[in-house]
Design a protein around this motif. Structure first.
Motif, short mmCIF file in Angstrom:
data_model
loop_
_atom_site.label_atom_id
_atom_site.label_comp_id
_atom_site.label_asym_id
_atom_site.label_seq_id
_atom_site.Cartn_x
_atom_site.Cartn_y
_atom_site.Cartn_z
N ASN A 267 -31.90 -60.79 45.79
CA ASN A 267 -32.79 -59.91 46.47
C ASN A 267 -34.13 -60.38 46.09
N ASN A 268 -34.37 -60.60 44.69
CA ASN A 268 -35.73 -61.00 44.22
C ASN A 268 -35.90 -62.63 44.36
N VAL A 269 -34.93 -63.35 44.01
CA VAL A 269 -35.04 -64.69 43.86
C VAL A 269 -34.71 -65.42 45.19
N MET A 270 -33.72 -65.22 45.74
CA MET A 270 -33.27 -65.92 47.25
C MET A 270 -33.83 -65.07 48.57
N GLY A 271 -33.93 -63.89 48.09
CA GLY A 271 -34.63 -63.14 49.38
C GLY A 271 -36.03 -62.96 49.41
N GLU A 272 -36.70 -62.69 48.29
CA GLU A 272 -38.22 -62.40 48.31
C GLU A 272 -38.98 -63.49 48.02
N ALA A 273 -38.96 -64.02 46.77
CA ALA A 273 -39.57 -65.40 46.38
C ALA A 273 -39.11 -66.66 46.92
N GLU A 274 -37.91 -66.74 47.30
CA GLU A 274 -37.36 -67.91 47.90
C GLU A 274 -37.50 -69.05 46.87
N ARG A 275 -37.45 -68.75 45.54
CA ARG A 275 -37.49 -69.81 44.53
C ARG A 275 -37.45 -68.94 43.33
N LEU A 276 -37.18 -69.72 42.34
CA LEU A 276 -36.88 -68.96 40.93
C LEU A 276 -38.16 -69.22 40.07
N ILE A 277 -38.70 -67.88 39.87
CA ILE A 277 -39.93 -67.85 38.97
C ILE A 277 -39.60 -67.25 37.67
N LEU A 278 -40.16 -67.50 36.79
CA LEU A 278 -40.25 -67.08 35.39
C LEU A 278 -40.51 -65.63 35.38
N GLY A 279 -39.78 -64.66 34.80
CA GLY A 279 -40.09 -63.50 34.81
C GLY A 279 -39.80 -62.57 36.00
N SER A 280 -39.08 -62.95 36.90
CA SER A 280 -38.83 -62.38 38.23
C SER A 280 -38.14 -61.19 38.12
N VAL A 281 -37.51 -60.88 37.16
CA VAL A 281 -36.87 -59.61 37.06
C VAL A 281 -37.70 -58.39 37.01
N GLU A 282 -38.98 -58.52 36.03
CA GLU A 282 -39.89 -57.48 36.01
C GLU A 282 -39.61 -55.85 35.77
N GLY A 283 -38.68 -56.09 34.59
CA GLY A 283 -38.24 -54.75 34.15
C GLY A 283 -37.06 -53.91 34.70
N ALA A 284 -36.61 -54.60 35.78
CA ALA A 284 -35.75 -53.83 36.65
C ALA A 284 -34.46 -53.56 36.03
N GLY A 285 -34.17 -54.28 34.86
CA GLY A 285 -32.83 -54.21 34.08
C GLY A 285 -32.94 -53.06 33.22
N PHE A 286 -34.31 -52.61 32.66
CA PHE A 286 -34.36 -51.37 31.82
C PHE A 286 -34.36 -50.28 32.91
N ILE A 287 -34.87 -50.28 34.08
CA ILE A 287 -35.08 -49.10 34.94
C ILE A 287 -33.73 -48.65 35.40
N GLY A 288 -32.88 -49.60 35.36
CA GLY A 288 -31.44 -49.49 35.65
C GLY A 288 -30.80 -48.33 34.81
N ILE A 289 -31.30 -48.30 33.54
CA ILE A 289 -30.71 -47.56 32.78
C ILE A 289 -31.08 -46.18 33.04
N ALA A 290 -32.38 -45.84 33.49
CA ALA A 290 -32.72 -44.42 33.94
C ALA A 290 -32.22 -44.08 35.29
N VAL A 291 -31.93 -45.07 36.03
CA VAL A 291 -31.36 -44.81 37.46
C VAL A 291 -29.87 -44.35 37.19
N ALA A 292 -29.19 -45.03 36.29
CA ALA A 292 -27.70 -44.79 35.93
C ALA A 292 -27.70 -43.35 35.46
N LEU A 293 -28.49 -43.15 34.54
CA LEU A 293 -28.61 -41.66 33.69
C LEU A 293 -28.95 -40.78 34.89
N MET A 294 -29.97 -40.81 35.63
CA MET A 294 -30.44 -39.69 36.44
C MET A 294 -29.40 -39.54 37.79
N GLY A 295 -28.84 -40.72 38.07
CA GLY A 295 -27.58 -40.71 38.98
C GLY A 295 -26.12 -40.39 38.60
N ARG A 296 -26.15 -39.93 37.33
CA ARG A 296 -25.11 -39.46 36.55
C ARG A 296 -23.69 -40.64 36.81
#
Length: 363
Positions: A267-296
């Motif tokens: 999504n973010n590398v192939m779809g949005e930036a269309e190249r690999l940029i350093l730091g492209s994850v932008e904290g989404a890995g940590f937000i996934g913890i909250a998403v899983a907790l809230m989504g049970r």
């Protein structure tokens, strides 16, 4: 038997947690001299008031679905995967190698190959902490956190020394070839005559994310492996007594989790930036913890929670652009949501349980 009905656990308690988080956020906005109602209106208009806003909201939502699913799969085995950042970053490396060095005739074939590569790189990165947990007793939380930093350092070295075009200064690869460019959500909806902004990063990966939700649902609740994962998560001694191999379950579960996190890169590398940029994850890995907790840890709940955090990401950007409310306040709101859905969940759960117990006694 649970003290509260399942619908209350899945719907009511998260809604109360969310209300409290937004209430305190409103008080913070009021304290810095801004109107919280006007701020909320700006966020809603910016994130949901136009197809342009929806495009960015759904782009962020797609990222959070992948990382939320990754955390949820590990949760079902009572494993706390905090390595989504590193696994998504390594997934991006897999996507970049596939897109840069293999000529593809069409984006559909490239998408399949990139998805498999992203999942493989993410799964490999998660398998190392999984092995250390299963065979050496290293705590999965500590190892997955540390592997985030190792992934960042490794990616920095590879991009700067091997993949960066000659003469370029920014830490990024070259632009991917045209046949690997994914159609945007606007392009896809336009074929059906539905008007939608084409200048947003939302793309076909949203459908891949929804397909991943279906995959996780059937994996966890409709397969033998899913039953073993859930049994292992409920009681490891009982699972071992029943013949479930803890080493096998730990490694397989974490590899599936890491693969899902790695798939975020399409999504973010192939779809949005269309190249690999350093730091492209932008904290989404940590937000996934909250998403899983809230989504049970359920795919439907994860989609809804990811949409909420997608709204916060895009709405917060609009808030900082059009008002004097600082961008960092959005991080505060996200932190409050995480706080109430995670650490303070029991504070809300206890009084709700007492209310339902009182209603049962009266009945």
């Amino acid at each position: 038997m649970s003290a509260i009905p399942r619908w209350a656990d899945i719907v009511l308690i998260p809604l109360i947690n969310l209300f409290l988080a937004f209430l305190i956020s409103g008080l913070v906005i009021l304290a810095i001299g801004e109107d919280p109602i006007a701020a909320l209106k700006v966020m809603i208009d910016g994130a949901l008031g136009s197809s342009y806003g929806w495009g960015y909201t759904l782009y962020y939502t797609t990222n959070f679905i992948f990382t939320g699913l990754a955390v949820a799969v590990a949760f079902h085995a009572s494993l706390f995967n905090i390595g989504g950042e590193g696994q998504a970053a390594m997934g991006g490396l897999g996507v970049a190698l596939i897109c840069l060095f293999i000529p593809w005739p069409h984006w559909t074939i490239a998408l399949v190959a990139a998805t498999l590569a992203a999942a493989a790189f993410g799964a490999f990165w998660a398998s190392i902490p999984a092995y250390l947990q299963a065979k050496r007793g290293s705590h999965i939380v500590i190892t997955t956190i540390m592997f985030n930093f190792i992934a960042a350092a490794l990616l920095n070295y590879v991009i700067v020394n091997n993949l960066r075009p000659k003469g370029a200064m920014d830490p990024a690869t070259a632009k991917f070839p045209e046949p690997t460019h994914l159609p945007s959500l606007g392009d896809m909806l336009g074929t059906f005559g539905i008007p939608f902004s084409k200048g947003t990063p939302a793309n076909v990966t949203l459908l891949v994310a929804l397909a991943a939700c279906v995959f996780v649902y059937f994996l966890i609740w409709r397969t033998k492996l899913g039953f073993q994962i859930r049994a292992f998560g409920k009681s490891q001694p009982a699972a071992v007594y029943a013949g479930i191999n803890p080493v096998k379950i730990t490694i397989i579960c974490m590899m599936i989790s890491g693969g899902l996190a790695g798939m975020m890169a399409i999504n973010n590398v192939m779809g949005e930036a269309e190249r690999l940029i350093l730091g492209s994850v932008e904290g989404a890995g940590f937000i996934g913890i909250a998403v899983a907790l809230m989504g049970r840890s359920h795919p439907i709940g994860i989609v809804l929670a990811a949409l909420l955090f997608g709204f916060l990401a895009q709405g917060g950007a609009e808030l900082s652009l059009w008002t004097s409310v600082p961008r960092e306040l959005v991080t505060v709101i996200q932190a409050l949501v995480i706080l109430f859905t995670g650490a303070l969940d029991g504070m809300v759960r206890a009084p709700v349980e007492r209310v339902f117990l009182a209603l049962r006694r009266e009945a």
